[in-house]
Design an enzyme around this catalytic site. Structure first.
Site, mmCIF file in Angstrom:
data_model
loop_
_atom_site.group_PDB
_atom_site.id
_atom_site.type_symbol
_atom_site.label_atom_id
_atom_site.label_comp_id
_atom_site.label_asym_id
_atom_site.label_seq_id
_atom_site.Cartn_x
_atom_site.Cartn_y
_atom_site.Cartn_z
ATOM 1 N N GLU A 177 -7.546 0.820 1.561
ATOM 2 C CA GLU A 177 -6.290 0.056 1.522
ATOM 3 C C GLU A 177 -5.100 0.907 1.084
ATOM 4 O O GLU A 177 -4.819 1.035 -0.102
ATOM 5 C CB GLU A 177 -6.424 -1.162 0.594
ATOM 6 C CG GLU A 177 -5.136 -1.994 0.553
ATOM 7 C CD GLU A 177 -5.208 -3.238 -0.335
ATOM 8 O OE1 GLU A 177 -6.247 -3.467 -0.974
ATOM 9 O OE2 GLU A 177 -4.205 -3.952 -0.399
ATOM 10 N N LYS A 219 -7.450 -1.653 5.496
ATOM 11 C CA LYS A 219 -6.616 -2.787 5.064
ATOM 12 C C LYS A 219 -5.194 -2.284 4.834
ATOM 13 O O LYS A 219 -4.851 -1.851 3.732
ATOM 14 C CB LYS A 219 -7.206 -3.398 3.790
ATOM 15 C CG LYS A 219 -6.327 -4.500 3.169
ATOM 16 C CD LYS A 219 -7.084 -5.317 2.142
ATOM 17 C CE LYS A 219 -6.133 -6.238 1.398
ATOM 18 N NZ LYS A 219 -6.804 -7.278 0.632
#
Ligand code: 13P
Length: 341
Positions: A177, A219
């Site tokens: 992420e 992400k």
């Protein structure tokens, strides 16, 4: 590394019509969110709140997984069932946040670097034992005067790669992420540039450290104008800029891209994901969601820390998850929002 098993988990995470709920707010973050709606952040309130979300009837229709916080993976529902087990019974895969937060970066004013690599191998083993099958590590990139710097981009990308390698070795699918923050008055073009830079550097580092991309999930943020920017982009512009940036930066071996909501409204987060899936068919990866705020805002407010509100809160949570489930295939329409009333 058992790559076949990692690939299977990653594929399940991006199953059609489903996405992830990020319920991994740290102590500081949940306190901020709770206080904003008048809930006291006690251990019992945090437990009861997460139980309310996870026991929503049939929520597994739209959620493939839930990202938990360390405290939550150890907690039990009121009937004594461990919370990760509650998720499994709903057909939902439990995951775990393993980073220790984004801290001020030394010698780099205004920038952050994520900590948490020390002892990570042991934590991964413990979490896997407790039922987790995937993990999350969030890096934060800020756009501002003279930032991001190369040293911030490279340090964060390197940490993401070291984390991802440890997860794969220990049997957890790493959610990578790298979040370019929406805060600020920057343009969508500046967001595009920072996002492309961070993604390309991240995939370079993942390659250097031997991470197998087929057993990972990305992400990222969407490519969007800053929250305080005088010019705000349309839904179609965000969808186009985001997909074009990803096509230039993310290898086709990655099975799925599961966006964060990052401070967008509930509706925006659904509309943007829907537009991408509607405008672009046959992309190399699945485009899905891994939202915290955009799924929880309304249910948290409605629940308000009171048992008598559980049913109401679960109803709006189910509805929001369903809307994002529809956005997975580009079949969401605003008319569907009426179902909630
Ligand atoms: P938001 O959807 O609220 O951005 O949270 C997602 C997340 O997990 C951030 O790390």
């Amino acid at each position: 590394m058992n790559l076949q098993e990692l690939e299977k988990i990653a594929q399940e995470m991006v199953a059609p019509g489903k996405g992830l709920l990020a319920a991994d707010e740290s102590f500081g973050t949940i306190e901020k969110r709770f206080n904003a709606v008048g809930i006291e952040s006690t251990e019992e309130n945090r437990r009861a709140y997460r139980e309310m979300l996870f026991t929503t009837r049939n929520i597994g229709d739209f959620l493939s997984g839930v990202i938990l916080f360390d405290e939550t993976i150890r907690q039990k529902a009121s009937d004594g069932t461990p919370l990760p087990k509650v998720l499994e019974e709903q057909g939902i895969i439990p995951g775990i946040k393993v980073d220790k937060g984004a801290k001020d970066m030394a010698l780099s004013p205004g920038e952050k670097v994520t900590e948490g690599l020390d002892g990570l191998r042991e934590r991964v083993a413990e979490y896997r034992e407790m039922g987790a099958r995937f993990a999350k590590w969030r890096a934060v990139i800020t756009i501002g005067e003279g930032i991001p710097t190369r040293r911030c981009i490279v340090s964060n990308a390197h940490a993401l790669a070291r984390y991802a390698a440890l997860c794969q070795e220990g049997g957890l699918v790493p959610i990578v992420e790298p979040e370019v923050l929406i805060d600020g008055d920057h343009s969508i073009e500046q967001c595009y540039e920072a996002t492309e830079w961070m993604l390309k550097t991240t995939y370079d580092q993942l390659y250097e450290l031997g991470v197998e991309l087929t057993g990972t999930i990305l992400k990222p943020n969407m490519v969007i104008s800053g929250k305080q920017a005088p010019v705000q982009s349309s839904v179609e512009e965000v969808a186009q800029a985001t997909v074009e940036c990803l096509l230039r930066s993310v290898p086709a071996a990655v099975p799925g891209i599961m966006f964060l909501s990052g401070g967008q409204s509930d509706l925006q987060a659904t509309q943007h994901l829907n537009a991408m899936n509607k405008m672009y068919k046959n992309l190399p990866w699945e485009l899905s969601f891994s939202y915290a705020r955009a799924l929880q805002q309304q249910p948290m407010e409605l629940w308000g820390g009171k048992a008598e509100n559980v049913e109401k809160a679960q109803k709006v949570f189910y509805h929001r998850a369903k809307m994002n489930g529809a956005a997975r295939s580009g079949s969401y329409t605003e008319d569907m929002e009426k179902e909630a009333a």
